[in-house]
Design an enzyme around this catalytic site. Structure first.
Site, PDB file in Angstrom:
ATOM      1  N   CYS A 135       0.893  -1.118  -0.002  1.00 41.57           N
ATOM      2  CA  CYS A 135       0.116  -0.078   0.054  1.00 41.57           C
ATOM      3  C   CYS A 135       0.954   1.324   0.057  1.00 41.57           C
ATOM      4  CB  CYS A 135      -1.010  -0.036   1.185  1.00 41.57           C
ATOM      5  SG  CYS A 135      -0.267  -0.427   3.012  1.00 41.57           S
ATOM      6  N   TYR A 136       1.767   1.415   1.044  1.00 47.36           N
ATOM      7  CA  TYR A 136       2.629   2.473   1.084  1.00 47.36           C
ATOM      8  C   TYR A 136       3.454   2.838  -0.515  1.00 47.36           C
ATOM      9  CZ  TYR A 136       2.178   3.704   5.998  1.00 47.36           C
ATOM     10  OH  TYR A 136       1.789   3.930   7.385  1.00 47.36           O
TER      11      TYR A 136
END
Lengths: 265, 265, 265, 265
Positions: A67-68
């Site tokens: 996600c990051y």
């Protein structure tokens, strides 16, 4: 299990970190363990369609992006690919809702603990998403890149905002130049939405969608560019992006079945 | 009103931006208006006791420091004062609860709008706290300093976290060196709490107190120091700090009447 | 452990349910287990000072009142004690922040689960605080009372609001009559704050204090009284109230060391 | 404007309170003003499809039901229609997210004010949704009904929970009897979801959908039934329900275009 499925001819989308790394030594130094699936791992494509669309379309095994890294790389890629910044100046200050930590019952993620508070973690390059971001940055730049990545936990359910800072190689570049470059870079990427000059993304805009909103600012006083990207960590940062990869693998329309209308308010 | 009060012999603590600037030209270029009180303004001390304790003690008029500048400057000051960083690399990524925006009824601060969302504003050096931070940085460094300051609105009531990035002048410095330097710098500052290595501040720890929690990390891969500071924007960032200044002006114990026990959870 | 401590002459304040019940059979039917401490249990006072001030002052062992019972009983007691309502019509609709569930890591109390949601639990008299509330109601009314108690989990950290409904025995009573009766009932109770007519309590007003705010409304169309009480479940509903009991046991000022200024905003 | 549109042959769905009342005197006593559109108002159907499906299908003008009345009436209707309760015992304790108050900038709805707090308003039958609820209750029961309705503001964006209490006429009825009756009552209502015994609705389950989740409990100790209903105030409580009415007016499938999958977490 992934190797067995691939051997049977299945297309596999792996949401763990197992197949995200171009180099398994990097994987092992961060996640440990021994890997018996080196051969199959070498065939995996990195599941970030905006950067590896063609490879994903041809692969049988996808290591879906974290996600990051999704938010960070979509913000940073055009700058690195075009050589517009001094790559060693890149800093990613990222902020995530608590659903990014999964659904396990951890004390620090309780509402009574996490609500009305905010803090950093994994500071100084200690977060596992750092090597994942750096390998793609290096791939795009054509030389090894080190970034400063600092994640923060925010008292909200969903959403990631990455605020990216870097020094421009050419101080003459203005915001509109960069907007033009970004729009060209993402011309064929239906899920990246470039914001007009002076508008900065709010995570809620992406909530429930597979979109990534990107805003750009240049500070002529410091010769720095600031790029801000917002995604829903559970959609573009996870399951939605996997579906986007699946669409590419199957030769379907890339946007098939993926929401673009935000859940607001 | 402040000039009239000072003329009558009152001690005045001004919470607005009117008396924060060493140079009224800077004030006017950001806040506009004409100033008839130049003479009295020149006598004002900048109300950040950890940096200007002696001047505050002797002043009759205090321009109390803004909330973002308080968190930012307490994190950054030792580095600049001791010349430990390349000052032009300083980046402040700040995050604030919505009470920082005041109690006016603004649509974007409604719970139904601001909850579960996060976003930057005043990007690219456009926020009014930028010149306030820079004037103090320049004063401490002994030469003009430009910082990159980016504020973000966070879905919580109180608290500011400043995540500060800078490149070390001497790459040989490690975290413990910096902790030692910071502890020495804040030796006489009862409200600054240095966190042990590996611990990073959460805004909730400072909630309801006049404290500033500071954590430090060094990334040897990038030669960068990351300093994180957390305050309660309504106490150390506002009314509490004004009381701290008042204590100094009156020759009272600096900590008199000021809370140090966090409101938790 | 409590029995051993009492035997040694200690004053014991027990925050569990062990010594809250006048009748150990009730305790056992709800909490199970066998009790070898019946003799000592019989000497315990119920730790709700506004109702049992004298008994607490003389006791060596206190079964501190639960959080929901505290808010509920302070709202309901004057009505029952004075015989103003048809006791069988009493309904308590209670709402609590998630810290009421303790600090254990439970999935349903995670921020990502509990935030932005609201729901009832223990419906239909199934919550363990029901018998605790009923025994005190019965004690005050002088006959057995059954109440309808429904707790709800609210997406906030602290605070309990109890909304209590009951039918008036005398339909001629108006709000001001009841306010007068409540003020007289709580004349010697420094922590109960009666709100003026037309003002209803918000949990935040009690946040961080040992206060209980009570508002009253009468609906002449239905002959019903609605009493609303707000407390901080971690102070008046727990540790603060224990200190209040301690003050009484030691013969100290009842308000000693207990906060009355709310944490706002 | 509605009258002009209807005169032109348009189908009109009015989201205000203008056409919700069977009796304009009631409207005027709560909302004031003079009404020149009495004739057209008399043709309006009350826009709550589960109760007035046929009338809506034939009407040209719909006074769409309010958010609180929707949740309250769906919980209460089967009991009143079947004469299962003593109607004068009906109490509705309702809880709503702050988006129910609209998007106007009001100080009490600011995040910094409303977050982490909870409180009642319009207590004692003073909220404008009281007469709206009562007229439908009376219509269903066949005699005039007075209910006790108390709304509460909850620190969350979306969602309404109504907790409804009433005394059963026949104390022999058990939960399963009532579940059977409710299921039959809502047999043709695709948006009402009856929960199994022992399960109670959470507002988040309905978030983003046009559904109403209903749970039922009976307390044999008090002969009371407790019905809990959860909706998304912005969908089933507003725009979604209007679309549901439109579908009926146009002879389309009632569920056309209306979401039933919750936005979770």
């Amino acid at each position: 299990m992934a190797p067995a499925l691939v051997a049977k001819g299945c297309k596999v989308l792996d949401l763990s970190a197992d197949y995200r790394f171009f180099d398994l030594e990097t994987y092992q130094s961060w996640y440990g363990g021994d890997r018996a699936d080196r051969e199959i791992a070498a065939t995996a494509a990195y599941g970030l369609p905006e950067l590896y669309r063609d490879r994903i379309a041809e692969a049988s095994l996808i290591g879906c992006a974290g996600c990051y890294p999704t938010a960070s790389l979509l913000a940073l890629s055009p700058l690195l690919k075009q050589g517009l910044i001094l790559s060693e100046t890149a800093i990613i200050d990222a902020k995530s809702g608590t659903s990014g930590g999964g659904r396990q019952a951890k004390t620090n993620l309780l509402l009574a603990e996490a609500d009305n508070s905010l803090g950093p973690y994994g500071v100084g390059g200690r977060h596992r998403h750092t090597p994942e971001i750096e390998q793609v940055c290096s791939d795009l730049a054509g030389h090894e890149v080190r970034v400063q990545f600092t994640p923060h936990l925010i008292p909200m359910v969903r959403g990631i905002l990455a605020t990216v800072y870097a020094t421009l190689r050419d101080p003459g570049l203005v915001r509109e130049d960069l907007l033009t470059i970004y729009k060209a870079f993402y011309r064929s990427s239906p899920f990246v939405k470039m914001l007009p000059g002076g508008t900065y993304p709010q995570t809620k805009w992406a909530c429930g969608t597979n979109l990534c909103y990107i805003g750009i600012e240049v500070d002529p006083r410091t010769d720095r560019v600031i790029v801000m990207s917002a995604i829903d960590n559970l959609v573009k940062g996870q399951a939605g992006q996997a579906l986007q990869c699946l669409n590419l693998m199957m030769g379907w329309e890339e946007t098939l079945g993926l929401p673009t209308m935000g859940f607001y308010p």
